[in-house]
Write a protein that holds these residues in place. Structure first.
Motif, short mmCIF file in Angstrom:
data_model
loop_
_atom_site.label_atom_id
_atom_site.label_comp_id
_atom_site.label_asym_id
_atom_site.label_seq_id
_atom_site.Cartn_x
_atom_site.Cartn_y
_atom_site.Cartn_z
N ARG A 73 1.55 -16.92 -51.92
CA ARG A 73 0.25 -16.23 -51.78
C ARG A 73 -0.83 -17.18 -51.28
O ARG A 73 -1.68 -16.80 -50.47
CB ARG A 73 -0.13 -15.58 -53.10
CG ARG A 73 0.81 -14.44 -53.46
CD ARG A 73 0.51 -13.87 -54.82
NE ARG A 73 1.45 -12.78 -55.13
CZ ARG A 73 1.62 -12.29 -56.34
NH1 ARG A 73 0.91 -12.75 -57.36
NH2 ARG A 73 2.49 -11.32 -56.54
N SER A 76 -0.29 -17.79 -47.59
CA SER A 76 -0.64 -16.57 -46.88
C SER A 76 -2.15 -16.49 -46.71
O SER A 76 -2.66 -16.15 -45.64
CB SER A 76 -0.12 -15.35 -47.63
OG SER A 76 -0.55 -14.17 -46.99
N LYS A 96 11.58 -11.10 -53.88
CA LYS A 96 10.83 -9.85 -53.68
C LYS A 96 9.49 -10.14 -53.03
O LYS A 96 9.03 -9.39 -52.16
CB LYS A 96 10.64 -9.12 -55.01
CG LYS A 96 11.94 -8.56 -55.58
CD LYS A 96 11.71 -7.90 -56.91
CE LYS A 96 13.03 -7.41 -57.49
NZ LYS A 96 12.85 -6.83 -58.82
N GLU A 97 8.84 -11.23 -53.44
CA GLU A 97 7.56 -11.62 -52.85
C GLU A 97 7.77 -12.04 -51.39
O GLU A 97 6.99 -11.66 -50.51
CB GLU A 97 6.93 -12.76 -53.65
CG GLU A 97 5.54 -13.13 -53.23
CD GLU A 97 4.49 -12.08 -53.58
OE1 GLU A 97 3.42 -12.13 -52.96
OE2 GLU A 97 4.72 -11.22 -54.45
N ALA A 99 10.03 -11.04 -49.35
CA ALA A 99 10.33 -9.85 -48.56
C ALA A 99 9.07 -9.10 -48.12
O ALA A 99 9.07 -8.43 -47.10
CB ALA A 99 11.25 -8.91 -49.34
N LYS A 100 7.98 -9.24 -48.88
CA LYS A 100 6.72 -8.59 -48.51
C LYS A 100 6.14 -9.17 -47.23
O LYS A 100 5.39 -8.51 -46.54
CB LYS A 100 5.68 -8.77 -49.63
CG LYS A 100 5.99 -8.02 -50.90
CD LYS A 100 4.90 -8.31 -51.92
CE LYS A 100 5.22 -7.73 -53.28
NZ LYS A 100 4.17 -8.10 -54.26
N TYR A 101 6.48 -10.41 -46.94
CA TYR A 101 5.90 -11.09 -45.79
C TYR A 101 6.80 -10.98 -44.56
O TYR A 101 6.36 -10.55 -43.51
CB TYR A 101 5.62 -12.56 -46.11
CG TYR A 101 4.51 -12.69 -47.12
CD1 TYR A 101 3.19 -12.73 -46.71
CD2 TYR A 101 4.77 -12.71 -48.48
CE1 TYR A 101 2.16 -12.81 -47.63
CE2 TYR A 101 3.75 -12.79 -49.40
CZ TYR A 101 2.45 -12.83 -48.97
OH TYR A 101 1.43 -12.90 -49.89
N SER A 102 8.02 -11.42 -44.70
CA SER A 102 8.85 -11.45 -43.50
C SER A 102 10.32 -11.16 -43.76
O SER A 102 11.08 -11.09 -42.81
CB SER A 102 8.72 -12.81 -42.81
OG SER A 102 9.24 -13.83 -43.63
#
Length: 133
Positions: A73, A76, A96-97, A99-102
């Motif tokens: 985070r 990001s 899981k975190e 996967a939220k980005y790329s």
């Protein structure tokens, strides 16, 4: 932000491999960033460099779920282009975190049984990650 993640068990060479990737970048003429040591007695580090006009961050303390999620985070928020990180394959929340980005690419750490084989495996893994930057 693109995230390149090296997965593997604790103590199997994730940080060593990412140090090799960092050194490979420096050999291309990248100006070394200021490496921040993570943990009191650790080789883990965090750093940002510019490579081919892109901000590339490294975060190697991947055995701690909360710290890794916080780092993802943080980078990001800094709007880095690529984050290269280590992640213990036993962790559930960081993937899981990520996967939220790329999502992928994910790289599984090659395991080896002796010092020479480890050096070869770490270098091969580093070359794969370097090619993906």
């Amino acid at each position: 932000m693109k995230i390149l993640t090296l997965y593997g068990d604790s103590g199997k060479g994730k940080t060593t491999t990412l140090n090799i990737v960092y050194d490979m970048l420096i050999k291309t003429g990248v100006v070394p960033g200021i490496k921040t040591q993570l943990g009191a007695n650790s080789n883990d580090f965090s750093v940002i460099v510019t490579y081919k006009g892109q901000q590339v961050a490294f975060y190697t303390m991947g055995d701690y779920s909360g710290a890794l999620i916080e780092a993802i985070r943080y980078y990001s928020g800094l709007k880095v282009d690529t984050l290269i990180c280590a992640c213990n394959n036993k962790l559930v929340k960081p993937p899981k975190e990520i996967a939220k980005y790329s999502g992928p690419p994910l790289f599984l750490k090659t395991l080896a049984t002796n010092h020479v084989a480890r050096l070869t495996a770490n270098t091969a893994d580093a070359n794969t990650i370097f090619a993906a930057i």
